[in-house]
Structures are given as C-alpha cells and as structure tokens.
Enzyme design. Sequence first.
Site, mmCIF file in Angstrom:
data_model
loop_
_atom_site.group_PDB
_atom_site.id
_atom_site.type_symbol
_atom_site.label_atom_id
_atom_site.label_comp_id
_atom_site.label_asym_id
_atom_site.label_seq_id
_atom_site.Cartn_x
_atom_site.Cartn_y
_atom_site.Cartn_z
ATOM 1 N N GLU A 51 -8.652 1.851 4.604
ATOM 2 C CA GLU A 51 -10.037 1.894 4.747
ATOM 3 C C GLU A 51 -10.076 1.271 6.453
ATOM 4 O OE1 GLU A 51 -12.089 0.049 1.453
ATOM 5 O OE2 GLU A 51 -11.345 1.414 0.169
ATOM 6 N N GLU A 92 -20.164 -0.319 1.959
ATOM 7 C CA GLU A 92 -19.341 1.059 1.945
ATOM 8 C C GLU A 92 -19.709 1.869 3.287
ATOM 9 O OE1 GLU A 92 -16.597 1.696 0.199
ATOM 10 O OE2 GLU A 92 -17.116 0.637 -1.929
HETATM 11 O O1 0X9 Z 1 -13.649 -0.177 -5.847
HETATM 12 C C1 0X9 Z 1 -13.751 -0.991 -5.114
HETATM 13 O O2 0X9 Z 1 -12.949 -1.891 -5.127
HETATM 14 C C2 0X9 Z 1 -14.716 -0.582 -4.208
HETATM 15 N N1 0X9 Z 1 -14.821 0.725 -3.649
HETATM 16 S S1 0X9 Z 1 -13.689 1.128 -2.760
HETATM 17 O O3 0X9 Z 1 -13.810 3.030 -2.413
HETATM 18 N N2 0X9 Z 1 -13.838 0.808 -1.121
HETATM 19 O O4 0X9 Z 1 -12.493 0.924 -3.373
HETATM 20 C C3 0X9 Z 1 -16.212 -0.881 -4.740
HETATM 21 C C4 0X9 Z 1 -16.447 -2.407 -4.876
HETATM 22 C C5 0X9 Z 1 -18.058 -2.540 -5.493
HETATM 23 N N3 0X9 Z 1 -17.626 -2.493 -7.009
HETATM 24 C C6 0X9 Z 1 -18.074 -1.503 -7.799
HETATM 25 N N4 0X9 Z 1 -18.950 -0.584 -7.306
HETATM 26 N N5 0X9 Z 1 -18.280 -1.665 -9.207
HETATM 27 ZN ZN ZN Z 2 -12.200 -0.429 -0.757
#
Ligand code: 0X9
Ligand code: ZN
Length: 511
Positions: A165, A354
């Site tokens: 990212e 995000e």
């Molecule tokens: O999955 C994650 O760790 C985060 N998204 S990513 O695409 N950057 O990997 C989201 C973190 C927030 N948590 C939830 N939405 N459950």
């Molecule tokens: Zn992430």
Amino acid sequence: MRSLAVMAALALLAPAVAEAASPRLVKVPATTRAERARIASWGMEVVEAQESHLTIALQPDKSFTPQVNRELSTIPGVQVLSEDVDEMFRQVVGKAADAGLYHTYEEAKADLTDLATRFPAIASMQSLGKSVEGRDIIALKITGPNASGHHKPVFLFMGCHHAREWISVEVPLAIAKNFCENYATDAGLKALIDSREIWVCPMVNPDGLTYSQNNYKYWRKTRQKNANGTFGVDPNRNYGYKWGTAGDSGNPDSDTYRGTAPFSEPETQNIRDFAKNHLLTTSISFHSYGERVMYPFSYGYVQTPDDALFKNMSVKMAALNKYQPHQSVDLYPSSGDTDDHLYAEAGAMAFTFEVGRTFIPSESEIAKICADNVKAVRLLVEQGAEPFPFLKHTPPAAVAGTLSMSATFDRAHHPTVNPVEVKLHVANGAQIQEVAMTADAANPDVFNGTLQGAPISQPGTPVEYFFTLKDKDGHVVRVPRLSNFTAAASPSAPTALLAPPAGHLMQMLGF
Ligand code: 0X9
Ligand code: ZN
C-alpha cells in the site's frame, strides 16, 4: 473478466507454485453484513469492500482451497477481475527497479532527515524500534517548545502496515512536509504544533515495503520467517485486543496470518509501546484503498461507548477528503487491527483511512490524495486534542470562599495509566495557587481537594482552574488540556475573606 468455472479449472491445472505466486483477484457479490462476514471468515485477504461486494485475493496454492472453491461456486455472479494481481501492479508502477515517485524506505528516511535538518526547532528524527529485519521504525516528531513541562496531546500518523500500500507512505510524508514547511507562516498551524506533539511514522512495516518494491509488488505482510518456512505476519491482525477472533487466519501462508500470539511481532510491539509510553491521544493508520474513514470496532458488530464522538469526528474529516465515514466492521469483521487495540487498551481516538481508489494510484494522483488527506488531518489535530479527558469533572454552579473540587480518574478509557498525584491549580491573577488532592477512601479514582481562601477578589467574577494528574511514569497531564475550567463565583461571597493579602491568612489562624 472470466467466469468462476474458468478460474477453478485454471487453479486445478496450476503447477506447484513458489511462495510468490501471484493471486487472482475475484469480485464476490455480498449485499448483507452476514454474507460479507461469512466471506471474510474464510481468512483470505479482502482487497476492497463495498456494500455490494467484496473483492478478494485468491492465492492459487494457499487460500484457494477446494472448500473455498465450493463455497464460491454457490454464489451467483462471481467475477475474476485479474488472473495475475502482480502483473496489474507492474502495469501501474512499471518495471523500473526504483519505485518512481513513490518513496522507498531509504528515500523516506532521507526526506524526514531533511525536514529535521531544515526545521531543527520543531522537528526531530526518532526511532520507534526495529523491524524484523532490523530496520529502524523511523518517525518525525514535530512540536514547539514546552514551557509548562506538561504532557502535550500526542498524535500519531502511521503508514504502511501493509507492504504493497505504497500510497499510505506518501500521505504521512506529506503531513510532515506540510506541517514543517508552513509552521513559520501559518499562525494557526504554529499554535497547533506548539501545543501538541505530532509524530509521523510513514512505515510501520519497512521490510514489507522494501520486499514489495524490490521483489514482489503484491506483498502485504511483514517479513517474519514463520516456523513452517513461509514468510510474513499480517500486522493488522496481530494487535492484542480480541486477537484471533474474526476475519484472520491461523495459517502462516495466508495473507491475513495473525501470528503466533497477540503482539508476537516487533512491528506491532513498537506501536503498542509507543502508545503506552507516550500516552497516545489520537491517531490515524493509513491504508489503501477504498476512500474510507473508519473507526473502531473492527472485530465484531459492537459499537464503542464513544460511537457518537467517533461518528461525529469521522463525518467532519470525511467532508474534507470526500471519503465515506463508517465503523470498520460495517464492511466485514477483522480482529487484531491497530485501532481496536489503540482505542480499547491505550485510550486513543484511533482511525483508519483507506486512501485512493486503486491498489497503487498512478503517480499523477499522489499529490491530490495527499492534499485531500492533509486537510482532514489538520482538522483532527485541531479538534482531537482531548477526546477522553483523564479526569472527569463538572464545574460547580457557584463558588464562595472555600473552593472544594472533586475529579474522577477515567480508568475505563485509560486502563494502563496509574495516577500517583492529582493537584488542583487555581488562577489568581498572574499567580497560580495549587493544592494536592487526596484519593477518596471508598473510591481511589475519586480525588478531592479544597483550597481555603480561594482567589475571588470580585464577587461574580468566575474562578478559573485546572487539574494536573501525574502518572507513575512521571508524565504530568493537564486537565483540561488546552483551556481552564471556570466556576461562577457566588455574588454574595464576602470578598475580604476570599482574597487575603499574602501572609494574612496565616496571621488570622494564629501562626
Ligand atoms: O483488512 C485490513 O487490514 C484493512 N483493509 S486493507 O485492504 N488495507 O488490508 C481494513 C482494516 C479495517 N478493518 C475492517 N474493515 N474490518
Ligand atoms: Zn492495508
């Protein structure tokens, strides 16, 4: 786009693949929370989440098991977006050895060092610890002089928990640059920086970033060597609060591997220790992508007791970067993330953004993404200095003569803090009178203090005061942090007794 049948056939034909085999990207319709939670529970990486669908990454030899294959075949409308995600990445960032406009670890370090050199009065290079491979977790600390010695509200802006990212490195770097370069000319910003400590840590996971830039663009995790010979722990599944309960995997091969234990990884230990040692106030962890402002909890469908505050602040920030504000779990549950720990166990108002609309936005989009988010960050720095006051206190309606005050330590929000001394400070013109407060016998979190002959020289003039709380590590926190409490003085207060000249009270009492 290809059908699921084609994808499944390809998976079956796939030869034994090396660790870095590129996943397929698959869009799965999922319009309800329950459907999204079920898909996330398979433990694969959710690359993008919307109210209508999840985009998941299927690793041919790992997460794309026969069971997942069967599950997917029952869902109508599944689409293969890409057979080779790494190739998608390469198309965006090219095949050059460097990362183009995106910063490598060394370039980011050089940029922060340059800021510390150009603005030595307010900026200094710090290390929050080491990564698995021994890189310093660099951070720029930005703050003005501290005349009172009181602990300032501490803000932490983090990037790059997830290796690929790259844009999440750029946003914190832009914050550091903007704050340092505008300090001298922007009086409002100067006031903010002088009264707060702002820490910018663009790479929580520098090993992963380096691996993503040099070896395999689609890398997500750290570079921990796991017991079974595979690499990497998902740092956003390794924080300790409700660790291992949702949307993660116990398989070291998985892209959402939670690690062997809560905080098993130096990368998460570094952030945990920073938050505890510095009494972290407010934070943002930048990720990509999705254009979202998110707040805890992530682990399950449970609102925090501070939901209204989180919602309010998120809506205000989202108005500036034009993102969508919501609780993290609204899309899908995942446990062990940064914010759940920082909020529940370190008493911080913790957000995850995000940023961007694709994995690695094209270079021409970087500046706008950064500028939009710097605006939101500045608002948070303005308004997020005291989300959860250390002491709860309601000013009395009127004060006459003797000033008796009570304040209650908020242990629920600050479970790791141990107050060793609480004082009441009362403004008396340019002077401050102070008195130690004592813990209530029945409830050691309630502190009471009385100031005889409180300084009310004019009946009806409000009395200004504040508290300080010293914790066992020696931090002295002022409450309220950046203003005073005021209590109305009773109009009938006998002024002569309330403002004795120096020494007068002692004489009256016969000393
Ligand atoms: O999955 C994650 O760790 C985060 N998204 S990513 O695409 N950057 O990997 C989201 C973190 C927030 N948590 C939830 N939405 N459950
Ligand atoms: Zn992430």
